[in-house]
Design an enzyme around this catalytic site. Sequence first.
Site, short mmCIF file in Angstrom:
data_model
loop_
_atom_site.label_atom_id
_atom_site.label_comp_id
_atom_site.label_asym_id
_atom_site.label_seq_id
_atom_site.Cartn_x
_atom_site.Cartn_y
_atom_site.Cartn_z
N ASP A 98 0.86 -1.18 0.00
CA ASP A 98 0.00 0.00 0.00
C ASP A 98 0.90 1.23 0.00
O ASP A 98 1.76 1.37 0.88
CB ASP A 98 -0.87 -0.01 1.27
CG ASP A 98 -2.30 0.39 1.00
OD1 ASP A 98 -3.21 -0.31 1.45
OD2 ASP A 98 -2.47 1.42 0.30
N ASP A 194 -2.96 4.67 -2.40
CA ASP A 194 -4.02 5.22 -1.55
C ASP A 194 -4.42 6.62 -2.03
O ASP A 194 -3.58 7.52 -2.11
CB ASP A 194 -3.46 5.31 -0.12
CG ASP A 194 -4.51 5.62 0.90
OD1 ASP A 194 -5.42 4.81 1.06
OD2 ASP A 194 -4.43 6.69 1.53
N GLU A 245 -6.30 3.91 -6.06
CA GLU A 245 -7.60 4.14 -5.44
C GLU A 245 -8.01 5.55 -5.85
O GLU A 245 -7.32 6.52 -5.48
CB GLU A 245 -7.52 4.03 -3.92
CG GLU A 245 -8.87 4.21 -3.25
CD GLU A 245 -8.79 4.41 -1.76
OE1 GLU A 245 -7.81 5.04 -1.30
OE2 GLU A 245 -9.68 3.94 -1.03
N HIS A 309 -11.29 -3.21 3.16
CA HIS A 309 -11.19 -2.83 4.59
C HIS A 309 -11.95 -1.55 4.90
O HIS A 309 -12.08 -1.16 6.06
CB HIS A 309 -9.71 -2.68 4.95
CG HIS A 309 -9.06 -1.54 4.25
ND1 HIS A 309 -8.84 -1.53 2.89
CD2 HIS A 309 -8.64 -0.36 4.70
CE1 HIS A 309 -8.29 -0.40 2.54
NE2 HIS A 309 -8.15 0.34 3.62
N ASP A 310 -12.41 -0.85 3.84
CA ASP A 310 -13.17 0.39 4.05
C ASP A 310 -14.66 0.19 3.82
O ASP A 310 -15.45 1.08 4.15
CB ASP A 310 -12.72 1.47 3.04
CG ASP A 310 -11.34 2.01 3.33
OD1 ASP A 310 -10.69 2.45 2.37
OD2 ASP A 310 -10.91 1.97 4.50
#
Length: 538
Positions: A98, A194, A245, A309-310
């Site tokens: 990430d 991210d 993302e 995870h979000d």
Amino acid sequence: MQKTWWKEAVVYQVYWRSFYDTDGDGYGDLEGVIRKLDYIKELGADVIWLNPIYGSPDVDNGYDISDYRTVMAKAGTMETFERLLDEVHARGMKLIMDLVVNHTSDRHPWFTEARSSTDNPKRDYYIWRREANNWRSYFTPSAWEYDEQTGEYYFHSFATEQPDLNWENPRVREEIYEMMRFWLDKGIDGFRMDVINLLAKQAGFPDAEHPENISYLGNNPGIHEYLQEMHERVLKHYDVFTVGEIPFVTPEDGLLYVGEERGELNTLFHFEVCDYMAHWEMDKFKAIQKRWYDGMWGRGWNSQFLNNHDHTRLVTRFGNDKEYRVQSAKCFAVLLHTLPGMPYVYQGEEIGMTGVRFDSIEDYNDIALKNKYKEEVEKGRDPQEVFRSLLHLARDNSRTPVQWDGSANGGFTEGTPWIKVNPNFREINVEQALDDPDSVFYTYQKLIRLRKENPVMIYGTYEPLLEEDDRIYAFLRELDGEKWLILLNISDQSTVCTLPGSIASAEKELILANYKVNGPDGSSCEMKPYEARVYRIK
Ligand code: TEU
């Protein structure tokens, strides 16, 4: 169309702190990932996406980095990481990390120096102004935090503990490029980036007409130049893949980030897929899938995910985690693996893990939820009503520990888990799934295997059918004469599926189904709740 290893991959996302704990501190760790690699291999995934492991005070579970070149103690050591990477490669798999470079932690030495004085050499590593504008952040009512020490405000797109880096500063960009090379030279296989489209900010930070719509944070002039420079200076020198993302992006603009001739990113996550499905806007879901396909096909590459995870767990958010948990989990698994684009499987999704509903705000960890709760209660709203209103989207819903077996804490830890284990761990766990030939796990395993054996699932064209139907999602995939028909009843009601003439009369071979199928009956067939069928058209 270029064929590449990553286009053919299925990615398994490991939120390591909830994956498997080997030292009893209640947090999952990298040693735990090593010990479960054979499980991921057995599922058939090719790439592991590891959520942030870097030095961090953990205000936002690792997305607030205070040291980019260390491994946080909860996760393990650099030696453990290097062993994990070797073990991943030894199994013929790949690992992407990430990359969180829109912001750091407020405890990063760059920020502690920058905030020490207005003339500190690192002051303009971050964004400072004398006045705040009216923008809010993802996690706070204002995107500006007043710093007493120097009498100025600093900008943060997320929590106050996550100051945004100033990407206009070439020294910041050089620091980031050197850090990327540090990890790439260790042999990692790419990055999940991210909120990478937030790097460029609107010039002058003008007040927003509608500050509650925070799309002003992303896709601003300058972003493509930054990404092209990152590609030129770092990425193109390695055989790696990148997934951005990219919140707020439209299908048309998506290609600006991932077009194969752009020299920016390889693929991206957009959120409408989840959001439309969540609001049961099947027509919009189908339309956005078609727009992304039309916008991308042959020129860029898409990604498909239905939770991470979000986002809360798909079987709770989109399916039916009560009487149709297994069938709806399988139905969405078929959707995920047959749509055009790279499938991302979030840990636990492959056994149909469900979201949670804890009793109290104290049971929740997520800064986004806690900040929102505080913001709303401070407006005078009833705390219980606020709590209930936020639960369905609480990010902790998908962050509870992986349920490995029916023993204490689902076999996740011998200590006290950092977040409660979902109480249904005795019924829903990996051990049970592996023992049940009809489990969700084996549907995922078969879908992943089908992708490897049938390029039509990867490189096939996409043609939606029955676009007006708000329950049946049907589409064709075709490649070099191989034509597949996917039929999904995305509802908890039995539904008649009436196929268009040419398809109805065609001879079909059933490849995969989650119910016993008595074969297609001409132009129409009754689809049970969350029934999924994949046919080869002969
Ligand atoms: O998420 C960015 C983002 O868009 C999410 O905030 C999402 O919109 C929100 O959680 C509602 O679903 C990335 C990371 O995935 C997230 O975990 C971090 O909290 C955030 O960036 C800040 O780094």
